[in-house]
Design a protein around this motif. Sequence first.
Motif, PDB file in Angstrom:
ATOM      1  N   UNK A 117      -5.919  -1.347  -5.532  1.00  0.00           N
ATOM      2  CA  UNK A 117      -5.762  -1.710  -7.059  1.00  0.00           C
ATOM      3  C   UNK A 117      -6.787  -1.486  -7.849  1.00  0.00           C
ATOM      4  N   UNK A 118      -7.980  -1.743  -7.259  1.00  0.00           N
ATOM      5  CA  UNK A 118      -9.439  -1.690  -7.910  1.00  0.00           C
ATOM      6  C   UNK A 118      -9.456   0.107  -8.157  1.00  0.00           C
ATOM      7  N   UNK A 174       0.779  -1.522   0.016  1.00  0.00           N
ATOM      8  CA  UNK A 174       0.045   0.166  -0.109  1.00  0.00           C
ATOM      9  C   UNK A 174       1.100   1.258   0.059  1.00  0.00           C
ATOM     10  N   UNK A 175       1.925   1.351   0.800  1.00  0.00           N
ATOM     11  CA  UNK A 175       2.865   2.401   0.894  1.00  0.00           C
ATOM     12  C   UNK A 175       3.441   2.513  -0.431  1.00  0.00           C
ATOM     13  N   UNK A 176       3.959   1.647  -1.190  1.00  0.00           N
ATOM     14  CA  UNK A 176       4.643   1.611  -2.266  1.00  0.00           C
ATOM     15  C   UNK A 176       3.753   1.717  -3.662  1.00  0.00           C
ATOM     16  N   UNK A 177       2.646   1.398  -3.455  1.00  0.00           N
ATOM     17  CA  UNK A 177       1.717   2.085  -4.550  1.00  0.00           C
ATOM     18  C   UNK A 177       1.495   3.355  -4.827  1.00  0.00           C
ATOM     19  N   UNK A 178       1.379   4.043  -3.564  1.00  0.00           N
ATOM     20  CA  UNK A 178       1.252   5.593  -3.457  1.00  0.00           C
ATOM     21  C   UNK A 178       2.500   6.245  -3.856  1.00  0.00           C
ATOM     22  N   UNK A 224      -4.093   5.265 -16.232  1.00  0.00           N
ATOM     23  CA  UNK A 224      -3.012   6.009 -15.904  1.00  0.00           C
ATOM     24  C   UNK A 224      -2.229   5.589 -15.036  1.00  0.00           C
ATOM     25  N   UNK A 225      -2.837   5.583 -13.723  1.00  0.00           N
ATOM     26  CA  UNK A 225      -1.984   4.863 -12.676  1.00  0.00           C
ATOM     27  C   UNK A 225      -1.443   3.525 -12.684  1.00  0.00           C
ATOM     28  N   UNK A 226      -2.342   2.811 -13.624  1.00  0.00           N
ATOM     29  CA  UNK A 226      -1.862   1.321 -13.776  1.00  0.00           C
ATOM     30  C   UNK A 226      -0.591   1.143 -14.518  1.00  0.00           C
ATOM     31  N   UNK A 227      -0.363   2.245 -15.532  1.00  0.00           N
ATOM     32  CA  UNK A 227       0.774   2.122 -16.327  1.00  0.00           C
ATOM     33  C   UNK A 227       1.968   3.068 -16.007  1.00  0.00           C
ATOM     34  N   UNK A 228       1.663   3.831 -14.990  1.00  0.00           N
ATOM     35  CA  UNK A 228       2.447   4.582 -14.518  1.00  0.00           C
ATOM     36  C   UNK A 228       4.033   4.163 -14.187  1.00  0.00           C
ATOM     37  N   UNK A 229       5.091   4.725 -14.714  1.00  0.00           N
ATOM     38  CA  UNK A 229       6.264   4.267 -14.510  1.00  0.00           C
ATOM     39  C   UNK A 229       7.149   5.275 -13.982  1.00  0.00           C
ATOM     40  N   UNK A 281      10.085   3.603  -2.479  1.00  0.00           N
ATOM     41  CA  UNK A 281      11.157   3.431  -1.535  1.00  0.00           C
ATOM     42  C   UNK A 281      11.668   1.961  -1.860  1.00  0.00           C
ATOM     43  N   UNK A 282      10.820   1.088  -2.298  1.00  0.00           N
ATOM     44  CA  UNK A 282      11.385  -0.393  -2.499  1.00  0.00           C
ATOM     45  C   UNK A 282      12.602  -0.637  -2.871  1.00  0.00           C
ATOM     46  N   UNK A 283      13.201   0.027  -3.834  1.00  0.00           N
ATOM     47  CA  UNK A 283      14.677  -0.141  -4.088  1.00  0.00           C
ATOM     48  C   UNK A 283      15.581   0.260  -3.359  1.00  0.00           C
TER      49      UNK A 283
END
Length: 135
Positions: A124-125, A67-71, A130-135, A79-81
């Motif tokens: 996720x729902x 949840x933190x990483x999605x935002x 646009x969020x889904x393909x955000x890079x 921050x994952x990496x």
Amino acid sequence: MTEAKDVTVKPLDRETVLEILDKAHASLRKTVAQIPADKLDSVQVTDEGWTVKDVLSHLAAWNLQYLTEIDGILRDDASWHKLYEDKQGEDEFNRKAVEDRKDRPFSEVYDEWDSSIVSVIERVKKLTSDDWIHQ
């Protein structure tokens, strides 16, 4: 000498990811329900010596981190990496997740795991295309 093949991996669409999450969650719920209550936080079920409760502790912590990483990803501030770039970082996260929940009753850990994956699914729902393909 064999020639390297260019393999392009197509990202999963949101509906497929949601289906995978739902099925995996339902499957683990069913598995846990079949285990005698007195074994859930006493019998080791992994090579690391984790109990069912420890596994659910680990999963709950990662669900909350997702949840933190999605935002963070959507803010271009993941921050994952930084936190888990190597196995040592992941191992420490996992150790802490289990340790933080060690004194909690199984039912509380189970409820946290159950509600945390529901929160991930709901988040996720709510992602836009646009969020889904955000890079």
